[in-house]
Design a protein around this motif. Sequence first.
Motif, PDB file in Angstrom:
ATOM      1  N   GLU A  96       0.836  -1.197   0.000  1.00 23.35           N
ATOM      2  CA  GLU A  96       0.000   0.000   0.000  1.00 23.35           C
ATOM      3  C   GLU A  96       0.875   1.253   0.000  1.00 23.35           C
ATOM      4  O   GLU A  96       0.606   2.226  -0.707  1.00 23.35           O
ATOM      5  CB  GLU A  96      -0.893  -0.021   1.239  1.00 23.35           C
ATOM      6  CG  GLU A  96      -1.868   1.114   1.327  1.00 23.35           C
ATOM      7  CD  GLU A  96      -2.723   1.003   2.576  1.00 23.35           C
ATOM      8  OE1 GLU A  96      -2.646   1.910   3.412  1.00 23.35           O
ATOM      9  OE2 GLU A  96      -3.443   0.002   2.711  1.00 23.35           O
ATOM     10  N   ASP A  97       1.954   1.228   0.770  1.00 25.84           N
ATOM     11  CA  ASP A  97       2.869   2.361   0.843  1.00 25.84           C
ATOM     12  C   ASP A  97       3.531   2.616  -0.511  1.00 25.84           C
ATOM     13  O   ASP A  97       3.620   3.757  -0.969  1.00 25.84           O
ATOM     14  CB  ASP A  97       3.931   2.112   1.917  1.00 25.84           C
ATOM     15  CG  ASP A  97       4.903   3.268   2.030  1.00 25.84           C
ATOM     16  OD1 ASP A  97       4.467   4.377   2.386  1.00 25.84           O
ATOM     17  OD2 ASP A  97       6.106   3.052   1.759  1.00 25.84           O
ATOM     18  N   THR A 109       1.281   9.306  -5.662  1.00 27.53           N
ATOM     19  CA  THR A 109       1.413  10.685  -5.205  1.00 27.53           C
ATOM     20  C   THR A 109       2.631  11.387  -5.786  1.00 27.53           C
ATOM     21  O   THR A 109       2.549  12.519  -6.248  1.00 27.53           O
ATOM     22  CB  THR A 109       1.486  10.727  -3.668  1.00 27.53           C
ATOM     23  OG1 THR A 109       0.341  10.061  -3.131  1.00 27.53           O
ATOM     24  CG2 THR A 109       1.505  12.150  -3.153  1.00 27.53           C
ATOM     25  N   TYR A 110       3.784  10.703  -5.741  1.00 34.79           N
ATOM     26  CA  TYR A 110       5.046  11.346  -6.107  1.00 34.79           C
ATOM     27  C   TYR A 110       5.662  10.825  -7.402  1.00 34.79           C
ATOM     28  O   TYR A 110       6.655  11.373  -7.881  1.00 34.79           O
ATOM     29  CB  TYR A 110       6.069  11.179  -4.982  1.00 34.79           C
ATOM     30  CG  TYR A 110       5.566  11.621  -3.639  1.00 34.79           C
ATOM     31  CD1 TYR A 110       5.291  12.964  -3.388  1.00 34.79           C
ATOM     32  CD2 TYR A 110       5.348  10.703  -2.622  1.00 34.79           C
ATOM     33  CE1 TYR A 110       4.816  13.379  -2.151  1.00 34.79           C
ATOM     34  CE2 TYR A 110       4.878  11.114  -1.379  1.00 34.79           C
ATOM     35  CZ  TYR A 110       4.616  12.445  -1.154  1.00 34.79           C
ATOM     36  OH  TYR A 110       4.154  12.842   0.066  1.00 34.79           O
ATOM     37  N   GLY A 111       5.132   9.719  -7.926  1.00 34.28           N
ATOM     38  CA  GLY A 111       5.691   9.141  -9.129  1.00 34.28           C
ATOM     39  C   GLY A 111       6.952   8.329  -8.882  1.00 34.28           C
ATOM     40  O   GLY A 111       7.628   7.910  -9.812  1.00 34.28           O
ATOM     41  N   ARG A 112       7.290   8.124  -7.629  1.00 35.97           N
ATOM     42  CA  ARG A 112       8.466   7.338  -7.249  1.00 35.97           C
ATOM     43  C   ARG A 112       8.307   6.900  -5.795  1.00 35.97           C
ATOM     44  O   ARG A 112       7.433   7.371  -5.094  1.00 35.97           O
ATOM     45  CB  ARG A 112       9.753   8.147  -7.408  1.00 35.97           C
ATOM     46  CG  ARG A 112       9.782   9.386  -6.516  1.00 35.97           C
ATOM     47  CD  ARG A 112      11.011  10.243  -6.769  1.00 35.97           C
ATOM     48  NE  ARG A 112      10.878  11.544  -6.165  1.00 35.97           N
ATOM     49  CZ  ARG A 112      10.977  11.803  -4.872  1.00 35.97           C
ATOM     50  NH1 ARG A 112      11.238  10.842  -4.024  1.00 35.97           N
ATOM     51  NH2 ARG A 112      10.823  13.020  -4.418  1.00 35.97           N
ATOM     52  N   ARG A 113       9.184   6.022  -5.374  1.00 34.26           N
ATOM     53  CA  ARG A 113       9.141   5.559  -3.988  1.00 34.26           C
ATOM     54  C   ARG A 113      10.435   5.924  -3.293  1.00 34.26           C
ATOM     55  O   ARG A 113      11.510   5.725  -3.830  1.00 34.26           O
ATOM     56  CB  ARG A 113       8.959   4.046  -3.899  1.00 34.26           C
ATOM     57  CG  ARG A 113       8.956   3.599  -2.438  1.00 34.26           C
ATOM     58  CD  ARG A 113       8.600   2.161  -2.264  1.00 34.26           C
ATOM     59  NE  ARG A 113       8.464   1.874  -0.849  1.00 34.26           N
ATOM     60  CZ  ARG A 113       9.338   1.150  -0.152  1.00 34.26           C
ATOM     61  NH1 ARG A 113      10.387   0.622  -0.735  1.00 34.26           N
ATOM     62  NH2 ARG A 113       9.146   0.948   1.126  1.00 34.26           N
ATOM     63  N   GLU A 114      10.304   6.470  -2.109  1.00 31.41           N
ATOM     64  CA  GLU A 114      11.475   6.727  -1.282  1.00 31.41           C
ATOM     65  C   GLU A 114      11.632   5.575  -0.308  1.00 31.41           C
ATOM     66  O   GLU A 114      10.657   5.139   0.305  1.00 31.41           O
ATOM     67  CB  GLU A 114      11.327   8.038  -0.515  1.00 31.41           C
ATOM     68  CG  GLU A 114      11.524   9.244  -1.382  1.00 31.41           C
ATOM     69  CD  GLU A 114      11.732  10.512  -0.569  1.00 31.41           C
ATOM     70  OE1 GLU A 114      11.713  10.466   0.670  1.00 31.41           O
ATOM     71  OE2 GLU A 114      11.896  11.561  -1.204  1.00 31.41           O
TER      72      GLU A 114
END
Length: 127
Positions: free
Chosen positions: A49-50, A57-62
């Motif tokens: 889900e994260d 939301t951001y187009g990438r994952r941190e």
Amino acid sequence: NIHELIRVLVEQLSKLAVEKVSDEELMRAKNMLKSMMMMQLESRLVLCEDIARQFATYGRREVPSMICKKIDAVTAEDLLIVGNRMLQSKPAVGCVGPDLSNMPSIDVINGFIENHRQSLTKGLRFF
């Protein structure tokens, strides 16, 4: 009671706008946030889900370690700035439930904020 809850929320938010949090309180909050995040991400469902939420939301994952660095970078001054920004605009309120008859109107909520804002400028404690 919902009126009391909103009053306390306004009071605490207002404190953020005028009183610098202590180093100890800030460190405790940061540690709690990071540990809660890391514990939640141990669940595959929450992890997926994260990832989806971040991509949407951001187009990438941190990665979590980067998020922890960002949390660590937050200062007491940052909280003062955010608290002030939040008090400068009118609140947006959303409610869900079978009986919202006890929910105060937006005018009542704005009144809590305005009264508290005025008391802060006079150096008085509203609540």
